[in-house]
Scaffold this active site. Structure first.
Site, PDB file in Angstrom:
ATOM      1  N   GLY A  45       0.684  -1.263   0.092  1.00  0.00           N
ATOM      2  CA  GLY A  45       0.016  -0.060  -0.094  1.00  0.00           C
ATOM      3  C   GLY A  45       0.874   1.313   0.013  1.00  0.00           C
ATOM      4  O   GLY A  45       0.339   2.373  -0.560  1.00  0.00           O
ATOM      5  N   ASP A 104      -4.605   1.659  10.971  1.00  0.00           N
ATOM      6  CA  ASP A 104      -5.738   1.342  11.326  1.00  0.00           C
ATOM      7  C   ASP A 104      -5.973   0.762  12.595  1.00  0.00           C
ATOM      8  O   ASP A 104      -6.109   1.739  13.636  1.00  0.00           O
ATOM      9  CB  ASP A 104      -6.181   0.641  10.313  1.00  0.00           C
ATOM     10  N   PHE A 153     -14.396   2.767   4.886  1.00  0.00           N
ATOM     11  CA  PHE A 153     -13.347   1.827   4.042  1.00  0.00           C
ATOM     12  C   PHE A 153     -12.691   2.616   3.115  1.00  0.00           C
ATOM     13  O   PHE A 153     -13.405   3.000   2.078  1.00  0.00           O
ATOM     14  CB  PHE A 153     -14.218   0.539   3.494  1.00  0.00           C
ATOM     15  N   VAL A 154     -11.504   3.150   3.046  1.00  0.00           N
ATOM     16  CA  VAL A 154     -10.705   3.943   2.156  1.00  0.00           C
ATOM     17  C   VAL A 154      -9.965   3.186   1.164  1.00  0.00           C
ATOM     18  O   VAL A 154      -9.188   2.364   1.638  1.00  0.00           O
ATOM     19  CB  VAL A 154     -10.076   5.333   2.819  1.00  0.00           C
ATOM     20  N   ASP A 160      -5.900  -0.650  -1.325  1.00  0.00           N
ATOM     21  CA  ASP A 160      -6.609  -1.240  -2.279  1.00  0.00           C
ATOM     22  C   ASP A 160      -7.945  -1.958  -1.704  1.00  0.00           C
ATOM     23  O   ASP A 160      -8.152  -1.955  -0.213  1.00  0.00           O
ATOM     24  CB  ASP A 160      -5.888  -2.661  -2.919  1.00  0.00           C
ATOM     25  N   ARG A 166      -5.958   0.788  -6.018  1.00  0.00           N
ATOM     26  CA  ARG A 166      -4.956   1.201  -5.940  1.00  0.00           C
ATOM     27  C   ARG A 166      -4.355   2.489  -6.562  1.00  0.00           C
ATOM     28  O   ARG A 166      -3.620   3.361  -6.236  1.00  0.00           O
ATOM     29  CB  ARG A 166      -3.582   0.286  -5.711  1.00  0.00           C
TER      30      ARG A 166
HETATM   31  C1  PRP Z   1      -2.909  -2.189   5.415  1.00  0.00           C
HETATM   32  C2  PRP Z   1      -1.898  -1.080   5.336  1.00  0.00           C
HETATM   33  C3  PRP Z   1      -0.915  -1.367   6.724  1.00  0.00           C
HETATM   34  C4  PRP Z   1      -2.090  -2.235   7.390  1.00  0.00           C
HETATM   35  C5  PRP Z   1      -2.682  -1.297   8.596  1.00  0.00           C
HETATM   36  O1  PRP Z   1      -1.906  -3.402   4.576  1.00  0.00           O
HETATM   37  O2  PRP Z   1      -0.945  -0.987   4.211  1.00  0.00           O
HETATM   38  O3  PRP Z   1       0.143  -2.147   6.414  1.00  0.00           O
HETATM   39  O4  PRP Z   1      -3.031  -2.650   6.500  1.00  0.00           O
HETATM   40  O5  PRP Z   1      -3.738  -2.013   9.319  1.00  0.00           O
HETATM   41  P1  PRP Z   1      -3.526  -2.252  10.808  1.00  0.00           P
HETATM   42  O6  PRP Z   1      -3.108  -0.962  11.548  1.00  0.00           O
HETATM   43  O7  PRP Z   1      -5.044  -2.535  11.070  1.00  0.00           O
HETATM   44  O8  PRP Z   1      -2.637  -3.152  11.066  1.00  0.00           O
HETATM   45  P2  PRP Z   1      -2.630  -4.671   4.055  1.00  0.00           P
HETATM   46  O9  PRP Z   1      -2.625  -6.102   5.010  1.00  0.00           O
HETATM   47  O10 PRP Z   1      -4.120  -4.421   3.459  1.00  0.00           O
HETATM   48  O11 PRP Z   1      -1.710  -4.900   2.849  1.00  0.00           O
HETATM   49  P3  PRP Z   1      -1.277  -4.151   1.495  1.00  0.00           P
HETATM   50  O12 PRP Z   1      -0.527  -2.884   1.909  1.00  0.00           O
HETATM   51  O13 PRP Z   1      -0.406  -5.122   0.427  1.00  0.00           O
HETATM   52  O14 PRP Z   1      -2.515  -3.749   0.895  1.00  0.00           O
END
Ligand code: PRP
Length: 181
Positions: A45, A104, A153-154, A160, A166
């Site tokens: 991300g 998050d 949900f952003v 994504d 993305r």
């Molecule tokens: C998302 C984002 C952070 C994480 C945050 O990654 O990029 O790494 O979630 O969430 P949290 O604070 O609840 O732990 P994701 O696992 O969706 O993977 P991606 O970046 O590959 O989409």
């Protein structure tokens, strides 16, 4: 690009993101003046944020990448984070900033802080484009934040939904996952 039908609203425009990243770049450049700096981008991300932030840093710095995954992400229950891909470089004595697209629950960043601290970096900070504090499960101190977002949900600008959106140049709210506050 036309706004996809799944996007309910544009939460943060391309222009606002651009302006904020210029500000963040200035702040970080000032804070790390004459110091070594390594940006650790958390895949996937954060890549768009990383590439824009990097070009707004007025200092010499290096980048590296890590990939982590949390089990039970959908249910947001387990809180177990595991390493998928580790850094290439040693971070001993280096000034490291973790680059995230969103914090998050905070579980990912909490795991990363613990994991990277053990390698004895010179300093370790966090820079997140988006902060969603309403969903936090663990207390986290964020050093640099682009925007605070509501509990929706952003997607877009690197974030994504099932591998989609993305490439949107803005941060938008996904229709079906709009959580009421
Ligand atoms: C998302 C984002 C952070 C994480 C945050 O990654 O990029 O790494 O979630 O969430 P949290 O604070 O609840 O732990 P994701 O696992 O969706 O993977 P991606 O970046 O590959 O989409």
């Amino acid at each position: 690009m036309d706004k996809p039908k799944e996007i309910e609203e544009i939460l943060i425009t391309e222009k606002r993101i651009e302006r904020r990243i210029i500000e963040l770049g200035k702040t970080i450049s000032k804070d790390y003046k004459s110091k070594n700096l390594l940006l650790v981008s958390i895949l996937k991300g954060s890549i768009i944020f990383l590439s824009d932030l990097l070009r707004n840093l007025n200092l010499s710095c290096d980048i590296d990448f890590m990939s982590v995954s949390s089990y039970g992400k959908q249910a947001e229950s387990s809180g177990i984070v595991r390493m998928i891909m580790d850094l290439k470089e040693d971070i001993y004595d280096k000034n490291v900033i973790i680059i995230e697209d969103i914090v998050d629950t905070g579980l990912t960043v909490s795991y990363l802080m613990k994991n990277l601290s053990l390698r004895k970096p010179g300093s370790l900070k966090i820079c997140a484009l988006l902060d969603k504090p309403s969903n936090r499960k663990i207390k986290i101190n964020l050093d640099y934040v682009g925007f605070t977002v509501p509990n929706k949900f952003v997607v877009g600008y690197g974030l994504d939904y099932n591998g989609k959106f993305r490439n949107l140049p803005y941060v938008g709210v996904l229709k079906i996952y709009n959580v009421k506050n």
